[in-house]
Every structure is written in C-alpha cells, then in structure tokens.
Scaffold this motif. Structure first.
Motif, PDB file in Angstrom:
ATOM      1  N   PRO A 173     -49.860 -25.006  23.615  1.00 22.78           N
ATOM      2  CA  PRO A 173     -49.279 -26.342  23.840  1.00 22.78           C
ATOM      3  C   PRO A 173     -48.338 -26.398  25.033  1.00 22.78           C
ATOM      4  N   ASP A 174     -47.569 -25.336  25.271  1.00 24.54           N
ATOM      5  CA  ASP A 174     -46.637 -25.324  26.400  1.00 24.54           C
ATOM      6  C   ASP A 174     -47.094 -24.396  27.521  1.00 24.54           C
ATOM      7  N   GLY A 175     -48.389 -24.023  27.519  1.00 23.11           N
ATOM      8  CA  GLY A 175     -48.879 -23.083  28.514  1.00 23.11           C
ATOM      9  C   GLY A 175     -49.318 -23.757  29.789  1.00 23.11           C
ATOM     10  N   CYS A 176     -49.811 -22.945  30.739  1.00 23.97           N
ATOM     11  CA  CYS A 176     -50.269 -23.462  32.018  1.00 23.97           C
ATOM     12  C   CYS A 176     -51.635 -24.123  31.864  1.00 23.97           C
ATOM     13  N   PRO A 177     -51.934 -25.136  32.648  1.00 22.36           N
ATOM     14  CA  PRO A 177     -53.249 -25.801  32.566  1.00 22.36           C
ATOM     15  C   PRO A 177     -54.361 -24.872  33.031  1.00 22.36           C
ATOM     16  N   GLN A 178     -55.495 -24.936  32.349  1.00 16.99           N
ATOM     17  CA  GLN A 178     -56.656 -24.119  32.676  1.00 16.99           C
ATOM     18  C   GLN A 178     -57.812 -24.944  33.246  1.00 16.99           C
ATOM     19  N   ARG A 179     -57.922 -26.195  32.839  1.00 17.31           N
ATOM     20  CA  ARG A 179     -58.998 -27.065  33.296  1.00 17.31           C
ATOM     21  C   ARG A 179     -58.527 -28.499  33.120  1.00 17.31           C
ATOM     22  N   PHE A 180     -58.938 -29.390  34.055  1.00 16.41           N
ATOM     23  CA  PHE A 180     -58.554 -30.789  33.916  1.00 16.41           C
ATOM     24  C   PHE A 180     -59.655 -31.677  34.475  1.00 16.41           C
ATOM     25  N   ARG A 181     -59.650 -32.904  33.973  1.00 11.61           N
ATOM     26  CA  ARG A 181     -60.631 -33.906  34.390  1.00 11.61           C
ATOM     27  C   ARG A 181     -59.895 -35.033  35.088  1.00 11.61           C
ATOM     28  N   TRP A 182     -60.358 -35.347  36.303  1.00 12.78           N
ATOM     29  CA  TRP A 182     -59.738 -36.391  37.114  1.00 12.78           C
ATOM     30  C   TRP A 182     -60.821 -37.168  37.826  1.00 12.78           C
ATOM     31  N   ARG A 183     -60.809 -38.496  37.637  1.00 11.70           N
ATOM     32  CA  ARG A 183     -61.774 -39.395  38.263  1.00 11.70           C
ATOM     33  C   ARG A 183     -63.205 -38.977  37.977  1.00 11.70           C
ATOM     34  N   GLY A 184     -63.459 -38.572  36.744  1.00  9.80           N
ATOM     35  CA  GLY A 184     -64.805 -38.250  36.304  1.00  9.80           C
ATOM     36  C   GLY A 184     -65.280 -36.857  36.639  1.00  9.80           C
ATOM     37  N   SER A 185     -64.479 -36.030  37.367  1.00  6.24           N
ATOM     38  CA  SER A 185     -64.886 -34.673  37.742  1.00  6.24           C
ATOM     39  C   SER A 185     -64.022 -33.668  37.000  1.00  6.24           C
ATOM     40  N   VAL A 186     -64.635 -32.547  36.603  1.00  6.73           N
ATOM     41  CA  VAL A 186     -63.934 -31.471  35.918  1.00  6.73           C
ATOM     42  C   VAL A 186     -63.594 -30.385  36.930  1.00  6.73           C
ATOM     43  N   HIS A 187     -62.344 -29.952  36.943  1.00  7.52           N
ATOM     44  CA  HIS A 187     -61.863 -28.952  37.898  1.00  7.52           C
ATOM     45  C   HIS A 187     -61.378 -27.725  37.130  1.00  7.52           C
ATOM     46  N   GLU A 188     -61.885 -26.560  37.528  1.00  9.46           N
ATOM     47  CA  GLU A 188     -61.442 -25.298  36.954  1.00  9.46           C
ATOM     48  C   GLU A 188     -60.234 -24.796  37.735  1.00  9.46           C
ATOM     49  N   VAL A 189     -59.156 -24.470  37.027  1.00 13.57           N
ATOM     50  CA  VAL A 189     -57.927 -24.018  37.663  1.00 13.57           C
ATOM     51  C   VAL A 189     -58.028 -22.525  37.957  1.00 13.57           C
ATOM     52  N   ALA A 190     -57.832 -22.151  39.230  1.00 13.09           N
ATOM     53  CA  ALA A 190     -57.878 -20.737  39.632  1.00 13.09           C
ATOM     54  C   ALA A 190     -56.485 -20.129  39.745  1.00 13.09           C
ATOM     55  N   ARG A 191     -55.527 -20.890  40.232  1.00 10.56           N
ATOM     56  CA  ARG A 191     -54.161 -20.383  40.398  1.00 10.56           C
ATOM     57  C   ARG A 191     -53.170 -21.464  39.987  1.00 10.56           C
ATOM     58  N   VAL A 192     -52.050 -21.022  39.443  1.00  9.12           N
ATOM     59  CA  VAL A 192     -51.018 -21.946  38.971  1.00  9.12           C
ATOM     60  C   VAL A 192     -49.657 -21.419  39.424  1.00  9.12           C
ATOM     61  N   ALA A 193     -48.792 -22.301  39.876  1.00 11.68           N
ATOM     62  CA  ALA A 193     -47.394 -21.975  40.200  1.00 11.68           C
ATOM     63  C   ALA A 193     -46.506 -23.013  39.527  1.00 11.68           C
ATOM     64  N   GLY A 194     -45.534 -22.562  38.777  1.00  7.07           N
ATOM     65  CA  GLY A 194     -44.640 -23.470  38.082  1.00  7.07           C
ATOM     66  C   GLY A 194     -44.291 -22.932  36.705  1.00  7.07           C
ATOM     67  N   PRO A 195     -43.606 -23.746  35.909  1.00  5.46           N
ATOM     68  CA  PRO A 195     -43.319 -25.158  36.175  1.00  5.46           C
ATOM     69  C   PRO A 195     -41.989 -25.370  36.890  1.00  5.46           C
ATOM     70  N   GLU A 196     -41.866 -26.557  37.508  1.00  8.28           N
ATOM     71  CA  GLU A 196     -40.606 -27.049  38.052  1.00  8.28           C
ATOM     72  C   GLU A 196     -40.181 -28.244  37.197  1.00  8.28           C
ATOM     73  N   ARG A 197     -39.147 -28.075  36.439  1.00  5.47           N
ATOM     74  CA  ARG A 197     -38.744 -29.109  35.473  1.00  5.47           C
ATOM     75  C   ARG A 197     -37.810 -30.113  36.143  1.00  5.47           C
ATOM     76  N   ILE A 198     -38.141 -31.406  35.959  1.00  3.85           N
ATOM     77  CA  ILE A 198     -37.327 -32.509  36.455  1.00  3.85           C
ATOM     78  C   ILE A 198     -36.957 -33.371  35.265  1.00  3.85           C
ATOM     79  N   ALA A 199     -35.677 -33.443  34.981  1.00  2.00           N
ATOM     80  CA  ALA A 199     -35.197 -34.236  33.859  1.00  2.00           C
ATOM     81  C   ALA A 199     -35.088 -35.702  34.256  1.00  2.00           C
ATOM     82  N   PRO A 200     -35.183 -36.617  33.299  1.00  2.00           N
ATOM     83  CA  PRO A 200     -35.046 -38.042  33.633  1.00  2.00           C
ATOM     84  C   PRO A 200     -33.626 -38.366  34.067  1.00  2.00           C
TER      85      PRO A 200
END
Length: 522
Positions: free
Chosen positions: A445-472
C-alpha cells in the motif's frame, strides 16, 4: 570484542601516517641550501599571538637547547639566546598535507586528512599487492625517506587504533585482532582527547587505556555525561578506537582544474599570430568553464619555446569570469615582453583558481539591440498597444505545491516577495495544466509504483526515485486535505514522468489514496 569480531566489523584495515616534523620538513624544502645552513643550529618556527611570538615547531638542536613547542619565544631566548627563528606557515602546511594525501592514494583507494600532521589511508584488501602488510609499511617508509620526510606509520582495524599506534606505539606496528589488549598499555592521550580532558584523567589516576576499561563505564559516564564532542568524551573515543561505533572519515578528492592547450604545426614568432592563438585558447577555456559551471579567478598561460624554455604568465581577476574577450584584453599587456626565441611551439591555458559561476542569459539583449528589437523593447511595445493588463510574465511564488510555485503578473509591477528558489528540488521540464488521474499498481500500500495506466496506455516502471513528501498548506487548505508523495519514475521505454500519491492509508482523511500524473521530463 569477541562479539564485534564475530560480526565482521573489524575487517577494515586503516593505515595511519604521522609526520611529527611536517612544518620543519616543508620549511627545509622551501628554503633549500639557506634552510640547511640555519637548521645546523637551534631553530624554531614561530607564530604571532596576542601575548607575543609563540613556538610552533623546533628542530633537534633547538630541543637540545631547551626550546619546546608552545613556549614563548622570549622564554626560549632566555635559555638559548642564539636560537634562530623563522615564521611558520599553517596554511602552506595544510596545503602540503593535502598534496601528500593525494599522493598517499598509491597505497589505498582513498585517503583522509588528520590535521595538522597526519594522514589516514584505507588499505582494506590492498596489502597483498605489496606482499603483505609488513612490506606495505616498508614501502611507505622508503617513500617518505626518499622525500626526506620524518614519519611513523601503523596499520589497525580502525582509524583510532591506527592513530594511537602511529603516535604512541612501536615503530611500524600492525594489529590484526584483540585491539583492546594490544592498546591497553598506551597512555590515555592515545585516545585523541583534548588536553584538558587528558589532564583530568591523569589527576584521577587514569593514565593508561587499560585503566579506563578497568574502572568501568559508569564512573566515566557520570563524570563526562555532558560532553558530546568525541574529543572531550573518553568513552566515545574508546568506542571509536575499538570499532563499537562508526567514525566517518572525509576522503580527499582531487580536483582537476580546467586546462586547454594548442600544439602548433609550426613554431610562431610574431605577436599577431600569438594573439590569434591566445584568443582561440581563451574561447576554448570559456567553453570548458561554462561546461563545469565555473568562472576563472586565476589563469596561467604557459608558452613552450623550441629551445625547451617555458615562459609563464599569470593573471588574477577580481571576480570569476569566463569572457574570452576580457581575458584576451588582460593578457595583451602581459605578452609585450615575451621573447619567442626561435619560436613557440605549444601554448597552454590553466585555471588554477576557479569559482562557481551561474549561467546567465545576457547576450540576448546585447545582440538584439545591435541586430533587432530587444526583449524589453518588445514588451514595452506590446504593453502600449494592448494595454498594461494584456501582457504578463511568470514570477516565482513562495509555495512548495508545484501548481502554486509561480504566478503571472504585469511586467511593470515589482516581483512579489518570495522565498529563494528551491534549487535543491528537481522539477520536470513540463507541468500539466491539471494533474491527471492515473491507475497505479504497486507491491504494498505504501510502496513504490510498479505499473500505471495513463490515457489508455499501460506503462511498466523500470526505475523509481522518491518519495518527496509535500504537506498541504494548512493556512489555506481545509483540515481534510491530504498530503502528497511525489515520485520520479522511468518506464521501460526510457520515458520519465512525475507522479504523486495523494494521501496515505489510515490518515483518517478519506479512503484509498489516489494517484496523479503532473509532469513530464525531457
């Protein structure tokens, strides 16, 4: 100690090198024959203090005459009136020690300074290249003797143990295991403590390292519980010496200063040709400095003549610059007395002193004024024709939220008072007008993203950097507003995105977190 050794924490090997006469040895190198003549008798290096000259270094003849380090010169002259003096140079000694630290990397992958007269070299997994640790120490000794530098060296599992052996142990000592037992008979000064702390320990009857271990940690802790500095707390230094707590060391990293050169096909003798080559070199140096984000404060121009003589001209500037025209104009007066002899066959520019110099877009105005309309003049015309509110410019605004980090205002109004730009935050080249909702699959639930869908296309995540937390922004948002965790991601096709998770599970401000895509990298 057995438990620590079983965990494998003492497998590192640190070489400590102590130069007890660094200041005097360097002074002899600088003075040459004149220095050797003065060194034949009592000699001291002095520094000016509020209470008069104080002795910083003493040669052997001076020690025999009664002079000591830290003694006032007036007191030393009462004991030995014929003592010779020379000014000390702490800054030069430190620069010389830095050069020795870089040179000492021949024995290990990195080295660190131990001011004012020591070096630490990491020789882990290196001694077998020299035939063992004994031969490595022999090579160190021979190298320093060849350069006429007095030294003492030791190898131990920790920097503190190696330092203690180099200063207070037998010559060329080596400790493999049982560090506490091997260093038990050394004085408490071997713990690298301040002078006042050593004095207190000696008044308490604790003169050796073994005495501190015998009396127990509780008694020492009660006496020095308010001392947070390692040099003022014997327990911290003891733990560092035995490897119970880590001791970070700052390695010396060589800086390669910008250098450009030209080897000429035929030697040149005329001033006009020399100025042309210097101009070309200045442009090369400007490109080199611009690529590194630097500006030159000191430039050295070397001219190699056919007969082997080298002519050097040096130039220092009040502010960092990389303007080739300015550099050539300043060097023009320095080249009037250059004797080319039978010709100059090579020229070399070297920036021996450089400082950070940010990129500036200043040429656009100069060129536009001579070849067209400047940007300021264009904005003025548009403002007059369309009205003062029709033309706007973006200005930075004090907000961590990306969509609020800038505002638009008329060009004639002063910029809003804002914080300094957050240059330490990496932002994408393009931000979407509005963050777009995406569907993300992740391992936890709080892990790094592995795959996401945007504008009808599925993208496999190869590298991740973060997170950078921004409070309201609590002074603007409602209490139910959720925080954001931003990630810089790269898919399997090399495209990079800037996405964020709005909220975390269990924050009490809604259901499952939502994911949004807000920016695109180049």
């Amino acid at each position: 100690m057995s438990a620590l050794q079983g965990e494998g924490r003492l497998h590192r090997r640190i070489l400590a090198i102590w130069l007890p006469a660094l200041a005097l040895d360097r002074w002899r190198m600088v003075m040459g024959a004149a220095g050797r003549a003065l060194d034949a008798g009592p000699l001291v290096l002095i520094a000016d203090t509020a209470h008069g000259p104080r002795i910083e270094a003493v040669n052997r003849a001076g020690v025999a005459a009664g002079a000591r380090v830290g003694m006032r010169l007036a007191d030393a002259r009462t004991v030995c009136p014929e003592i010779a003096t020379a000014p000390s140079d702490p800054a030069g000694d430190l620069a010389f020690l830095e050069q020795l630290a870089l040179w000492a990397q021949r024995w290990g992958p990195w080295s660190a300074l131990d001011p004012p007269d020591g070096l630490l070299v990491d020789v882990t997994a290196v001694p077998h290249l020299f035939g063992g640790e004994e031969k490595l120490l022999a090579d160190v000794r021979d190298a320093f003797v060849e350069r006429q530098l007095a030294m003492r060296a030791a190898i131990a599992p920790t920097a503190g143990a190696a330092w203690a052996l180099a200063h207070f142990g037998p010559p060329e000592a080596i400790v493999e295991e049982q560090v506490e037992r091997a260093l038990a008979d050394l004085p408490v000064a071997a713990l690298r403590l301040d002078t006042d702390v050593v004095t207190v320990l000696r008044r308490l009857g604790l003169k050796r390292i073994e005495d501190i271990a015998t009396i127990g940690r509780d008694a020492i802790q009660r006496r020095f519980r308010n001392r947070k500095s390692p040099a003022a707390n014997p327990l911290i230094r003891l733990d560092q010496l035995l490897g119970r707590v880590p001791e970070p060391l700052l390695p010396v990293v060589p800086q390669h200063m910008p250098l450009v050169q030209r080897r000429l096909m035929e030697p040149i003798r005329h001033r006009q040709l020399l100025d042309r080559v210097v101009s070309d070199l200045a442009e090369d140096m400007a490109r080199e400095l611009e690529g590194r984000g630097l500006g030159a404060r000191r430039l050295e121009l070397g001219l190699w003549r056919v007969d082997g003589e080298v002519v050097v001209r040096q130039l220092e500037m009040a502010a960092a610059t990389r303007d080739p025209t300015h550099i050539c104009r300043l060097f023009a007066a320095r080249l009037d007395d250059v004797d080319a002899g039978f010709g100059i066959e090579m020229l070399r520019f070297r920036a021996s002193w450089a400082e950070p110099l940010a990129l500036a877009q200043g040429d656009i105005e100069t060129v536009s004024e001579s070849c067209g309309t400047s940007l300021a003049a264009c904005i003025d015309r548009l403002t007059v024709r369309l009205g003062p509110d029709a033309v706007r410019r973006p200005v930075p605004f004090a907000s961590h939220l990306p969509e609020r980090a800038q505002r638009w205002q008329p060009p004639l109004e002063p910029e809003l008072t804002s914080q300094e730009e957050l240059v330490f935050h990496e932002r994408p080249l393009k931000l979407l007008d509005r963050p777009e909702l995406i569907a993300v699959l992740y391992a936890t639930p709080d892990g790094c993203p592995q795959r996401f869908r945007w504008r009808g296309s599925v993208h496999e995540v190869a590298r991740v950097a973060g997170p950078e937390r921004i409070a309201p922004e609590w002074w603007r948002e409602r209490g139910a507003t959720r925080l954001r965790d931003y990630y810089r991601i790269e898919d399997d096709r090399g495209r990079r995105y800037w996405i964020y998770r709005q909220g975390i599970i269990g924050d009490g401000r809604g259901g499952a977190p939502d994911w949004y895509l807000q920016g695109l990298y180049a």
